[in-house]
Scaffold this motif. Structure first.
Motif, PDB file in Angstrom:
ATOM      1  N   ILE A 274     -37.140 -67.914 -59.480  1.00 42.21           N
ATOM      2  CA  ILE A 274     -37.536 -67.149 -58.296  1.00 42.21           C
ATOM      3  C   ILE A 274     -36.312 -66.365 -57.836  1.00 42.21           C
ATOM      4  O   ILE A 274     -35.276 -66.946 -57.515  1.00 42.21           O
ATOM      5  CB  ILE A 274     -38.033 -68.071 -57.164  1.00 42.21           C
ATOM      6  N   ARG A 275     -36.417 -65.081 -57.797  1.00 45.66           N
ATOM      7  CA  ARG A 275     -35.268 -64.247 -57.449  1.00 45.66           C
ATOM      8  C   ARG A 275     -35.195 -64.035 -55.938  1.00 45.66           C
ATOM      9  O   ARG A 275     -36.126 -64.290 -55.206  1.00 45.66           O
ATOM     10  CB  ARG A 275     -35.364 -62.894 -58.171  1.00 45.66           C
ATOM     11  N   ARG A 276     -34.024 -63.549 -55.518  1.00 45.56           N
ATOM     12  CA  ARG A 276     -33.786 -63.159 -54.129  1.00 45.56           C
ATOM     13  C   ARG A 276     -33.990 -64.327 -53.164  1.00 45.56           C
ATOM     14  O   ARG A 276     -34.737 -64.235 -52.201  1.00 45.56           O
ATOM     15  CB  ARG A 276     -34.677 -61.975 -53.743  1.00 45.56           C
ATOM     16  N   LEU A 277     -33.324 -65.440 -53.453  1.00 50.81           N
ATOM     17  CA  LEU A 277     -33.384 -66.603 -52.570  1.00 50.81           C
ATOM     18  C   LEU A 277     -32.132 -66.667 -51.703  1.00 50.81           C
ATOM     19  O   LEU A 277     -31.037 -66.357 -52.136  1.00 50.81           O
ATOM     20  CB  LEU A 277     -33.507 -67.894 -53.388  1.00 50.81           C
ATOM     21  N   GLN A 278     -32.329 -67.115 -50.462  1.00 49.01           N
ATOM     22  CA  GLN A 278     -31.200 -67.313 -49.557  1.00 49.01           C
ATOM     23  C   GLN A 278     -30.405 -68.543 -49.964  1.00 49.01           C
ATOM     24  O   GLN A 278     -30.976 -69.561 -50.354  1.00 49.01           O
ATOM     25  CB  GLN A 278     -31.687 -67.504 -48.116  1.00 49.01           C
ATOM     26  N   ARG A 338     -35.951 -70.364 -49.144  1.00 44.13           N
ATOM     27  CA  ARG A 338     -36.292 -69.210 -48.308  1.00 44.13           C
ATOM     28  C   ARG A 338     -35.920 -67.946 -49.056  1.00 44.13           C
ATOM     29  O   ARG A 338     -34.785 -67.801 -49.510  1.00 44.13           O
ATOM     30  CB  ARG A 338     -35.563 -69.271 -46.961  1.00 44.13           C
ATOM     31  N   THR A 339     -36.873 -67.052 -49.211  1.00 48.39           N
ATOM     32  CA  THR A 339     -36.571 -65.775 -49.836  1.00 48.39           C
ATOM     33  C   THR A 339     -35.753 -64.931 -48.871  1.00 48.39           C
ATOM     34  O   THR A 339     -35.784 -65.140 -47.653  1.00 48.39           O
ATOM     35  CB  THR A 339     -37.862 -65.043 -50.232  1.00 48.39           C
ATOM     36  N   ASN A 340     -35.026 -63.972 -49.413  1.00 41.12           N
ATOM     37  CA  ASN A 340     -34.096 -63.193 -48.597  1.00 41.12           C
ATOM     38  C   ASN A 340     -34.762 -62.516 -47.416  1.00 41.12           C
ATOM     39  O   ASN A 340     -34.213 -62.462 -46.315  1.00 41.12           O
ATOM     40  CB  ASN A 340     -33.387 -62.139 -49.456  1.00 41.12           C
ATOM     41  N   HIS A 344     -41.353 -65.904 -47.703  1.00 43.54           N
ATOM     42  CA  HIS A 344     -41.768 -67.227 -48.171  1.00 43.54           C
ATOM     43  C   HIS A 344     -40.661 -68.228 -47.858  1.00 43.54           C
ATOM     44  O   HIS A 344     -39.478 -67.936 -48.068  1.00 43.54           O
ATOM     45  CB  HIS A 344     -42.033 -67.233 -49.680  1.00 43.54           C
ATOM     46  N   GLU A 345     -41.054 -69.410 -47.377  1.00 39.89           N
ATOM     47  CA  GLU A 345     -40.077 -70.475 -47.175  1.00 39.89           C
ATOM     48  C   GLU A 345     -40.762 -71.831 -47.263  1.00 39.89           C
ATOM     49  O   GLU A 345     -41.932 -71.988 -46.923  1.00 39.89           O
ATOM     50  CB  GLU A 345     -39.338 -70.321 -45.846  1.00 39.89           C
ATOM     51  N   GLN A 382     -45.817 -69.974 -58.464  1.00 42.67           N
ATOM     52  CA  GLN A 382     -44.584 -69.461 -59.048  1.00 42.67           C
ATOM     53  C   GLN A 382     -44.007 -70.401 -60.098  1.00 42.67           C
ATOM     54  O   GLN A 382     -43.460 -69.952 -61.111  1.00 42.67           O
ATOM     55  CB  GLN A 382     -43.529 -69.244 -57.942  1.00 42.67           C
TER      56      GLN A 382
END
Length: 416
Positions: A274-278, A338-340, A344-345, A382
């Motif tokens: 999963i890309r762009r995760l915090q 959490r996505t950037n 989604h979190e 996902q």
């Protein structure tokens, strides 16, 4: 006071017959010494000046009695750690040493890590399942197997009860006393950290009130990923004064050494599925009761307008505490996702030893709607090969599985 069984007890029972040395790490007052004493045949308390002087005179610990030796508050004499490590290298039998510590040493660079010789176990304040207020019916270890165990059970634990558990905390010596005394003891606990424990770690608190303001701001950010710059901004006093950024970094470092700060890291998958995760952590103190005291919240005010904005984050913090304790017993780690952009979190992501994932959302209300599970369903879509189960932790009365397979579990019914 009757000893309440701790989840870490089963870890110690499993590991002591094979490990020569185990270290129990965690903040003061969580019960490390009482738990360790139940397995020790002899004990050394290094917060006692007389016993510490004897140990200083013999770093090799060559005169110790046979059996399991407890060395309590080992960080008061860091050289003891290296002595234990050397004895393990020389062939100490299984179950020889238990070390307990409520802080990492001031000069950690001079102490060998102990990797491969001394096994470290984290011990936190008591999770809800350890407090003997209810009999859990849902086992996290079984959920992690991916076999979709039956989810059932009823509880009478209500939101009011959860508020009392948040405010009273999970420190064994504080839990049994009346609420007024609980508050006084928690206040004294926090004051001791500022007045004594931090100076003993070599950190001079020049402005105690500024540190308290920073801790109150950190407490107000419980269960969020608020940036440290925002927490710093919230620390500004009535006179407009604000601590320097370098000062607050020092606060974080030293409070972490005392195990007072217990943030949940963001989950970063090894395969970048999963890309762009915090990566920002979710903020938590060692016990939600400590956050409540910094914010002057009681069980009553948590259920009123004064505490309405914090009852949800502090309930999530209580869930996080309980889940982390239960997960550790199964060799699992707890993260958040959490996505950037925040679209989604997942409040709690439990990653098992084999890479299996259990997603958990926290909901203060007792009912669960379709909107409450949309992020969990997204996670399963996902990562279908990794996600073995999903759950929502609530304040409701009944544990059950929804038609989409998601488990709905009142926190009081979740156990290790």
């Amino acid at each position: 006071m009757e000893y309440l069984h701790r989840t870490v007890d089963q870890e110690l029972d499993e590991l002591l017959p094979h490990a020569s040395a185990i270290a129990l790490d965690g903040p003061k007052g969580v019960g490390k010494t009482d738990t360790a004493k139940r397995r020790a045949s002899s004990m050394w308390f290094l917060d006692d000046p007389a016993q510490r002087a004897v140990a200083e005179a013999d770093f090799s610990l060559s005169t110790l009695a046979t059996g399991t030796v407890l060395i309590d508050e080992w960080q008061r004499l860091p050289a003891v750690w290296d002595s234990v490590r050397r004895q393990v290298d020389q062939g100490s039998p299984p179950g020889r040493f238990i070390l307990t510590g409520s802080a990492t040493p001031v000069d950690a660079a001079g102490t060998h890590s102990g990797a491969g010789r001394i096994l470290s176990l984290r011990m936190r304040p008591m999770g809800l399942h350890e407090r003997a207020i209810e009999t859990p019916t849902v086992s996290l270890s079984k959920v992690l197997t991916g076999e979709h165990p039956e989810v059932r059970g009823e509880t009478r634990i209500s939101l009011k009860d959860y508020a009392h558990q948040i405010a009273g905390g999970g420190f064994p010596g504080i839990m049994p006393v009346p609420p007024r005394l609980q508050r006084a003891m928690l206040d004294a606990y926090l004051q001791r950290i500022i007045d004594r424990d931090l100076p003993e770690q070599g950190f001079e608190v020049r402005r105690p009130e500024t540190l308290r303001r920073w801790l109150a701001a950190y407490a107000a950010a419980t269960s969020t990923t608020a940036s440290y710059s925002r927490i710093l901004d919230a620390t500004t006093g009535g006179d407009g004064a604000q601590p320097a950024k370098t000062t607050t970094i020092a606060y974080r470092d030293h409070l972490t050494r005392l195990w007072l700060l217990d943030p949940i890291p963001g989950w970063i998958p090894a395969n970048n599925a999963i890309r762009r995760l915090q990566q920002a952590p979710k903020h938590h103190l060692a016990d939600p009761a400590l956050a409540a005291r910094f914010l002057d919240l009681t069980a009553t005010s948590l259920l009123s307008g004064a505490g309405a904005g914090m009852i949800g984050p502090l309930f999530e913090s209580l869930c996080a505490l309980s889940v982390r304790i239960a997960a550790q017993a199964s060799e699992a780690r707890v993260r958040h996702l959490r996505t950037n952009a925040g679209e989604h979190e997942i409040d709690l992501l439990i990653e098992g030893v084999d890479g299996q994932l259990v997603g958990a959302e926290v909901k203060l209300a007792p009912q669960v709607s379709s909107g409450d599970v949309q992020h969990l369903l997204w996670l399963r879509d996902q990562l279908p090969d990794q996600v073995v189960d999903l759950m929502v932790l609530t304040t409701g009365t009944t544990a059950y599985r929804r038609s989409d397979g998601i488990a709905v579990v009142p926190l009081a019914l979740l156990g290790a």
